[in-house]
Scaffold this motif. Sequence first.
Motif, PDB file in Angstrom:
ATOM      1  N   LEU A 222      66.611   9.376  78.364  1.00 22.48           N
ATOM      2  CA  LEU A 222      66.337   8.803  79.674  1.00 22.48           C
ATOM      3  C   LEU A 222      64.846   8.741  79.973  1.00 22.48           C
ATOM      4  O   LEU A 222      64.397   7.940  80.789  1.00 22.48           O
ATOM      5  CB  LEU A 222      67.041   9.614  80.762  1.00 22.48           C
ATOM      6  N   LYS A 223      64.065   9.612  79.349  1.00 16.62           N
ATOM      7  CA  LYS A 223      62.624   9.715  79.614  1.00 16.62           C
ATOM      8  C   LYS A 223      62.389   9.952  81.106  1.00 16.62           C
ATOM      9  O   LYS A 223      61.557   9.304  81.745  1.00 16.62           O
ATOM     10  CB  LYS A 223      61.884   8.478  79.107  1.00 16.62           C
ATOM     11  N   ASP A 224      63.169  10.913  81.614  1.00 17.55           N
ATOM     12  CA  ASP A 224      63.069  11.328  83.010  1.00 17.55           C
ATOM     13  C   ASP A 224      62.889  12.849  83.040  1.00 17.55           C
ATOM     14  O   ASP A 224      63.772  13.588  83.467  1.00 17.55           O
ATOM     15  CB  ASP A 224      64.336  10.907  83.764  1.00 17.55           C
ATOM     16  N   PRO A 225      61.728  13.336  82.571  1.00 19.13           N
ATOM     17  CA  PRO A 225      61.517  14.783  82.474  1.00 19.13           C
ATOM     18  C   PRO A 225      61.405  15.429  83.840  1.00 19.13           C
ATOM     19  O   PRO A 225      60.877  14.820  84.779  1.00 19.13           O
ATOM     20  CB  PRO A 225      60.205  14.895  81.696  1.00 19.13           C
ATOM     21  N   PHE A 226      61.904  16.666  83.952  1.00 21.87           N
ATOM     22  CA  PHE A 226      61.864  17.317  85.262  1.00 21.87           C
ATOM     23  C   PHE A 226      61.540  18.807  85.192  1.00 21.87           C
ATOM     24  O   PHE A 226      61.672  19.506  86.193  1.00 21.87           O
ATOM     25  CB  PHE A 226      63.191  17.107  86.007  1.00 21.87           C
ATOM     26  N   THR A 227      61.112  19.310  84.048  1.00 19.14           N
ATOM     27  CA  THR A 227      60.644  20.694  83.950  1.00 19.14           C
ATOM     28  C   THR A 227      59.470  20.777  82.977  1.00 19.14           C
ATOM     29  O   THR A 227      59.224  19.847  82.200  1.00 19.14           O
ATOM     30  CB  THR A 227      61.734  21.648  83.422  1.00 19.14           C
ATOM     31  N   ASP A 228      58.770  21.904  83.025  1.00 24.02           N
ATOM     32  CA  ASP A 228      57.802  22.270  81.992  1.00 24.02           C
ATOM     33  C   ASP A 228      58.387  23.446  81.221  1.00 24.02           C
ATOM     34  O   ASP A 228      58.659  24.500  81.805  1.00 24.02           O
ATOM     35  CB  ASP A 228      56.467  22.680  82.602  1.00 24.02           C
TER      36      ASP A 228
END
Length: 285
Positions: A222-228
């Motif tokens: 999805l290329k929708d990152p939401f964390t590190d």
Amino acid sequence: MLMRRTGAVLAAAAMTLGLAACADAGEYSSVEEKIKDGGEVTIGTKWDQPHLSLKQGPGEPEGFDVDVARYIVKELADGQDVKITWRESPQASREALLQNGTVDMIIASYSITAARQNYVTFAGPYVIAHQDTMVRADAAHIAKATDLMGKRICQVPGSNSYKRITESPPDGQLGLPAVLVGANSYSECVQKLISGDLDAVTTDDMMLAGLSSHNPDKYKLLKDPFTDERYGVGLKKGDTATCEAVNRAIAKMWRDGTATRLLRKWFGQTGLTLPTTAPPAEGCS
């Protein structure tokens, strides 16, 4: 007199054997000392993650984590040859393997978290990944992470990835209701995704990029990152000497260009946006 002399000889022999036994046991004050003085180390990593750490057949594992491990060990050994024994370290077993001494360090997409720091001393991070989501290529109804509400996602023991979806901060992230489907590893998650038992696999983007690399037409990131996700080097709790030495090695790895070269080697063709600067080191505790 003879008895006294014989007793003294036996006592001296016993002491010599005792010292030899201690030496043979390889008891060192730190992993750094074991590497430098003993010339060997046991490293835990995963064996089922393409591009990060994959073991095929009787040979050694290979991937980004493996190359990072070799670099760190060479630095800790001041360039001397060291015998590395590789041990498979699944998510659910990592803390136990460090605590019981089965492995000396773990370099296995091992995210630094506050909960894990209660049991593990982490060096690093050596790279920062980001949690993303992978679906089947034809899954048009899932375009972003928040679309996972009510969907079937994979749950791997010892991994925090599913919690990032289902729980709210501080332990989680999105707080979405989802159906958890168990699997023993992320490679098994991918099999369940293809068979239709899952709607999505959500975990670190570097892991997903590797897992999808052999059949890229079947999957979509999805290329929708939401964390590190801060990948650290796991050590037995309290080994701060080795932690500090590893941090120096990681800093050098970025400074001399090795980290950038290794990222391009293993992930340059995956479409991921790769980091170009060293992540800030955390304190050893």
